[in-house]
Design a protein around this motif. Structure first.
Motif, PDB file in Angstrom:
ATOM      1  N   GLU A   1      13.905  81.366  94.774  1.00  0.00           N
ATOM      2  CA  GLU A   1      14.233  80.103  94.746  1.00  0.00           C
ATOM      3  C   GLU A   1      15.182  79.891  96.019  1.00  0.00           C
ATOM      4  O   GLU A   1      15.082  78.212  96.365  1.00  0.00           O
ATOM      5  CB  GLU A   1      15.181  79.943  93.400  1.00  0.00           C
ATOM      6  N   GLU A   2      15.806  80.676  96.590  1.00  0.00           N
ATOM      7  CA  GLU A   2      16.564  80.329  97.960  1.00  0.00           C
ATOM      8  C   GLU A   2      15.655  80.376  99.213  1.00  0.00           C
ATOM      9  O   GLU A   2      15.962  79.798 100.068  1.00  0.00           O
ATOM     10  CB  GLU A   2      17.562  81.512  97.999  1.00  0.00           C
ATOM     11  N   TYR A   3      14.445  80.900  99.226  1.00  0.00           N
ATOM     12  CA  TYR A   3      13.786  81.326 100.344  1.00  0.00           C
ATOM     13  C   TYR A   3      12.517  80.271 100.160  1.00  0.00           C
ATOM     14  O   TYR A   3      11.812  79.947 101.369  1.00  0.00           O
ATOM     15  CB  TYR A   3      13.531  82.424 100.623  1.00  0.00           C
ATOM     16  N   ILE A   4      11.632  79.996  99.199  1.00  0.00           N
ATOM     17  CA  ILE A   4      10.406  79.756  99.299  1.00  0.00           C
ATOM     18  C   ILE A   4      10.327  78.528  99.887  1.00  0.00           C
ATOM     19  O   ILE A   4       9.067  78.228 100.549  1.00  0.00           O
ATOM     20  CB  ILE A   4       9.761  79.881  97.834  1.00  0.00           C
TER      21      ILE A   4
ATOM     22  N   LYS B   1       4.191  79.157 101.778  1.00  0.00           N
ATOM     23  CA  LYS B   1       2.889  79.017 102.423  1.00  0.00           C
ATOM     24  C   LYS B   1       2.470  79.914 103.257  1.00  0.00           C
ATOM     25  O   LYS B   1       1.485  80.522 103.221  1.00  0.00           O
ATOM     26  CB  LYS B   1       2.873  77.758 103.265  1.00  0.00           C
ATOM     27  N   LEU B   2       3.254  80.933 103.742  1.00  0.00           N
ATOM     28  CA  LEU B   2       3.206  82.051 104.672  1.00  0.00           C
ATOM     29  C   LEU B   2       2.698  83.117 103.761  1.00  0.00           C
ATOM     30  O   LEU B   2       1.612  83.883 104.076  1.00  0.00           O
ATOM     31  CB  LEU B   2       4.261  82.485 105.391  1.00  0.00           C
ATOM     32  N   ILE B   3       3.410  83.434 102.619  1.00  0.00           N
ATOM     33  CA  ILE B   3       3.043  84.536 101.730  1.00  0.00           C
ATOM     34  C   ILE B   3       1.634  84.246 101.170  1.00  0.00           C
ATOM     35  O   ILE B   3       0.885  85.164 100.834  1.00  0.00           O
ATOM     36  CB  ILE B   3       4.029  84.665 100.574  1.00  0.00           C
ATOM     37  N   GLU B   4       1.454  82.852 100.709  1.00  0.00           N
ATOM     38  CA  GLU B   4       0.131  82.383 100.094  1.00  0.00           C
ATOM     39  C   GLU B   4      -1.204  82.628 101.209  1.00  0.00           C
ATOM     40  O   GLU B   4      -1.925  82.928 100.701  1.00  0.00           O
ATOM     41  CB  GLU B   4       0.219  81.096  99.809  1.00  0.00           C
ATOM     42  N   LEU B   5      -0.761  82.287 102.181  1.00  0.00           N
ATOM     43  CA  LEU B   5      -1.743  82.498 103.314  1.00  0.00           C
ATOM     44  C   LEU B   5      -2.061  84.241 103.440  1.00  0.00           C
ATOM     45  O   LEU B   5      -3.213  84.313 103.643  1.00  0.00           O
ATOM     46  CB  LEU B   5      -1.242  82.008 104.712  1.00  0.00           C
ATOM     47  N   ALA B   6      -0.943  84.737 103.488  1.00  0.00           N
ATOM     48  CA  ALA B   6      -1.284  86.550 103.529  1.00  0.00           C
ATOM     49  C   ALA B   6      -2.141  86.882 102.307  1.00  0.00           C
ATOM     50  O   ALA B   6      -2.899  87.639 102.348  1.00  0.00           O
ATOM     51  CB  ALA B   6       0.019  87.025 103.644  1.00  0.00           C
ATOM     52  N   ALA B   7      -1.806  86.445 100.976  1.00  0.00           N
ATOM     53  CA  ALA B   7      -2.289  86.569  99.752  1.00  0.00           C
ATOM     54  C   ALA B   7      -3.922  86.254  99.849  1.00  0.00           C
ATOM     55  O   ALA B   7      -4.689  86.634  99.132  1.00  0.00           O
ATOM     56  CB  ALA B   7      -1.626  86.459  98.526  1.00  0.00           C
ATOM     57  N   GLY B   8      -4.029  84.985 100.566  1.00  0.00           N
ATOM     58  CA  GLY B   8      -5.449  84.502 100.510  1.00  0.00           C
ATOM     59  C   GLY B   8      -5.592  83.415  99.226  1.00  0.00           C
ATOM     60  O   GLY B   8      -6.688  82.981  99.202  1.00  0.00           O
ATOM     61  N   HIS B   9      -4.497  82.975  98.502  1.00  0.00           N
ATOM     62  CA  HIS B   9      -4.895  81.897  97.619  1.00  0.00           C
ATOM     63  C   HIS B   9      -3.131  81.784  97.298  1.00  0.00           C
ATOM     64  O   HIS B   9      -2.263  82.211  97.411  1.00  0.00           O
ATOM     65  CB  HIS B   9      -5.308  82.774  96.409  1.00  0.00           C
ATOM     66  N   PRO B  10      -3.310  80.413  96.302  1.00  0.00           N
ATOM     67  CA  PRO B  10      -1.950  79.981  95.918  1.00  0.00           C
ATOM     68  C   PRO B  10      -1.224  80.825  94.928  1.00  0.00           C
ATOM     69  O   PRO B  10      -2.036  81.765  94.113  1.00  0.00           O
ATOM     70  CB  PRO B  10      -2.325  78.760  95.408  1.00  0.00           C
ATOM     71  N   MET B  11      -0.081  80.976  94.883  1.00  0.00           N
ATOM     72  CA  MET B  11       0.651  81.768  93.949  1.00  0.00           C
ATOM     73  C   MET B  11       1.815  81.056  93.024  1.00  0.00           C
ATOM     74  O   MET B  11       2.585  80.300  93.603  1.00  0.00           O
ATOM     75  CB  MET B  11       1.369  82.990  94.885  1.00  0.00           C
TER      76      MET B  11
ATOM     77  N   MET C   1       5.043  80.765  90.781  1.00  0.00           N
ATOM     78  CA  MET C   1       6.608  81.477  90.894  1.00  0.00           C
ATOM     79  C   MET C   1       6.844  82.615  90.504  1.00  0.00           C
ATOM     80  O   MET C   1       7.593  83.289  91.211  1.00  0.00           O
ATOM     81  CB  MET C   1       7.430  80.236  90.122  1.00  0.00           C
ATOM     82  N   ASP C   2       6.328  82.857  89.388  1.00  0.00           N
ATOM     83  CA  ASP C   2       6.811  84.360  89.079  1.00  0.00           C
ATOM     84  C   ASP C   2       6.287  85.468  89.950  1.00  0.00           C
ATOM     85  O   ASP C   2       6.672  86.361  90.138  1.00  0.00           O
ATOM     86  CB  ASP C   2       6.108  84.620  87.628  1.00  0.00           C
ATOM     87  N   GLN C   3       4.886  85.234  90.517  1.00  0.00           N
ATOM     88  CA  GLN C   3       4.329  86.201  91.358  1.00  0.00           C
ATOM     89  C   GLN C   3       5.075  86.135  92.830  1.00  0.00           C
ATOM     90  O   GLN C   3       5.420  87.322  93.452  1.00  0.00           O
ATOM     91  CB  GLN C   3       3.010  85.808  91.935  1.00  0.00           C
ATOM     92  N   LEU C   4       5.799  84.995  93.388  1.00  0.00           N
ATOM     93  CA  LEU C   4       6.271  84.956  94.480  1.00  0.00           C
ATOM     94  C   LEU C   4       7.798  85.374  94.355  1.00  0.00           C
ATOM     95  O   LEU C   4       8.280  86.291  95.165  1.00  0.00           O
ATOM     96  CB  LEU C   4       6.818  83.372  94.962  1.00  0.00           C
ATOM     97  N   CYS C   5       8.487  85.330  93.148  1.00  0.00           N
ATOM     98  CA  CYS C   5       9.587  85.812  92.961  1.00  0.00           C
ATOM     99  C   CYS C   5       9.509  87.407  92.826  1.00  0.00           C
ATOM    100  O   CYS C   5      10.274  88.260  93.344  1.00  0.00           O
ATOM    101  CB  CYS C   5      10.100  85.349  91.395  1.00  0.00           C
ATOM    102  N   ASP C   6       8.426  88.084  92.413  1.00  0.00           N
ATOM    103  CA  ASP C   6       8.270  89.399  92.114  1.00  0.00           C
ATOM    104  C   ASP C   6       7.937  90.005  93.530  1.00  0.00           C
ATOM    105  O   ASP C   6       8.926  91.093  93.978  1.00  0.00           O
ATOM    106  CB  ASP C   6       6.808  89.736  91.434  1.00  0.00           C
ATOM    107  N   ILE C   7       7.255  89.366  94.568  1.00  0.00           N
ATOM    108  CA  ILE C   7       7.185  90.018  95.742  1.00  0.00           C
ATOM    109  C   ILE C   7       8.498  89.710  96.617  1.00  0.00           C
ATOM    110  O   ILE C   7       8.917  90.871  97.371  1.00  0.00           O
ATOM    111  CB  ILE C   7       5.771  89.268  96.741  1.00  0.00           C
ATOM    112  N   LEU C   8       9.032  88.700  96.409  1.00  0.00           N
ATOM    113  CA  LEU C   8      10.371  88.432  97.212  1.00  0.00           C
ATOM    114  C   LEU C   8      11.563  89.226  96.862  1.00  0.00           C
ATOM    115  O   LEU C   8      12.412  89.921  97.696  1.00  0.00           O
ATOM    116  CB  LEU C   8      10.690  86.738  97.338  1.00  0.00           C
ATOM    117  N   SER C   9      11.487  89.674  95.732  1.00  0.00           N
ATOM    118  CA  SER C   9      12.429  90.546  94.891  1.00  0.00           C
ATOM    119  C   SER C   9      12.357  91.956  95.592  1.00  0.00           C
ATOM    120  O   SER C   9      13.238  92.667  95.597  1.00  0.00           O
ATOM    121  CB  SER C   9      12.560  90.276  93.473  1.00  0.00           C
ATOM    122  N   LYS C  10      11.213  92.415  95.840  1.00  0.00           N
ATOM    123  CA  LYS C  10      10.871  93.588  96.000  1.00  0.00           C
ATOM    124  C   LYS C  10      11.522  93.983  97.545  1.00  0.00           C
ATOM    125  O   LYS C  10      11.697  94.740  98.111  1.00  0.00           O
ATOM    126  CB  LYS C  10       9.368  93.787  96.189  1.00  0.00           C
TER     127      LYS C  10
END
Length: 241
Positions: free
Chosen positions: A123-126, A96-106, A108-117
């Motif tokens: 999968e362990e953190y979202i 939710k925090l990352i989506e709030l920052a992005a301004g839109h729902p994301m 899984m593949d986008q969340l994975c890309d951002i967190l992997s960076k």
């Protein structure tokens, strides 16, 4: 480009912290601001973000006068600020925090890309809450992930190494190196750490409320005397102060 012209700021009891300070942050550059404790670095960072209001002077972002804009309006223009101690949000998940920052729902593949960076497995953190169960290093990297999700034109990090262990610090350096390779916008880091100074495009030295020196990283490192991180004793007084 960020431009500050003749910025001054004093504490409520009249102690001058910034004194007619001027500087420029070019587009697409990683700038590290360093200098002795109490020299005005954190105050400068908060004034850029709009958390503090300067007593006098002007601030421009891409030639737009943002002098009188508050922190919310500056955020809308693309200025992000990362605190020394990131804020924790009980009841809010990492997703939710990352989506709030992005301004839109994301997805899984986008969340994975951002967190992997930032070295985290999605999968362990979202679904984890952004609360005290996260370590200092984890919360730092999640905060950086929110910055990446925002695609800010200017991001200010206030001593990102504060409060994290050595292992997390090593990973933090790798994260900044990765951001540096794919830099969109400009980054300003307030730091004493030599390893962070060495990945900068430019180093800016602030002391006694003014800019004492600014230049390319290699040139500026030659003016700093330090064996394990830059401290107030690491500067050649006759050259800089």
């Amino acid at each position: 480009m960020l431009r500050l012209e003749n910025i001054s700021w004093s504490t409520p009891d009249g102690v001058g912290v910034l004194k007619d300070l001027s500087l420029e942050v070019p587009d697409g550059k990683l700038i590290v601001i360093t200098g002795p404790n109490g020299g005005g670095k954190t105050t400068l960072a908060k004034i850029i973000a709009g958390l503090y209001q300067q007593d006098s002077g002007k601030i421009f972002l891409n030639d737009q006068d943002i002098t009188n804009l508050n922190v919310t309006d500056r955020a809308r223009l693309g200025i992000s600020f990362a605190f020394q101690q990131p804020v924790r949000f009980k009841g809010i998940s990492v997703r939710k925090l990352i989506e709030l920052a992005a301004g839109h729902p994301m997805p899984m593949d986008q969340l994975c890309d951002i967190l992997s960076k930032v070295g985290l497995c999605a999968e362990e953190y979202i679904n984890r809450e952004v609360n005290a169960t996260l370590s200092g290093g984890e919360i730092k990297r999640i905060e950086i992930a929110t910055v990446l999700a925002r695609h800010s034109v200017l991001t200010v990090f206030d001593e990102p190494e504060a409060g994290i262990d050595l292992w997390s610090f090593a990973n933090l350096i790798k994260t900044f190196e990765e951001i540096r390779k794919n830099l969109n916008g400009s980054i300003v880091i307030i730091s004493h750490q030599e390893r962070i100074l060495r990945i900068a495009d430019e180093i800016l030295i602030v002391a006694d409320g003014t800019v004492k020196a600014q230049g390319a990283s290699d040139d500026m490192m030659s003016k700093l005397e330090c064996s394990s991180g830059v401290t107030a004793k690491c500067f050649k007084q006759e050259e800089l102060f």
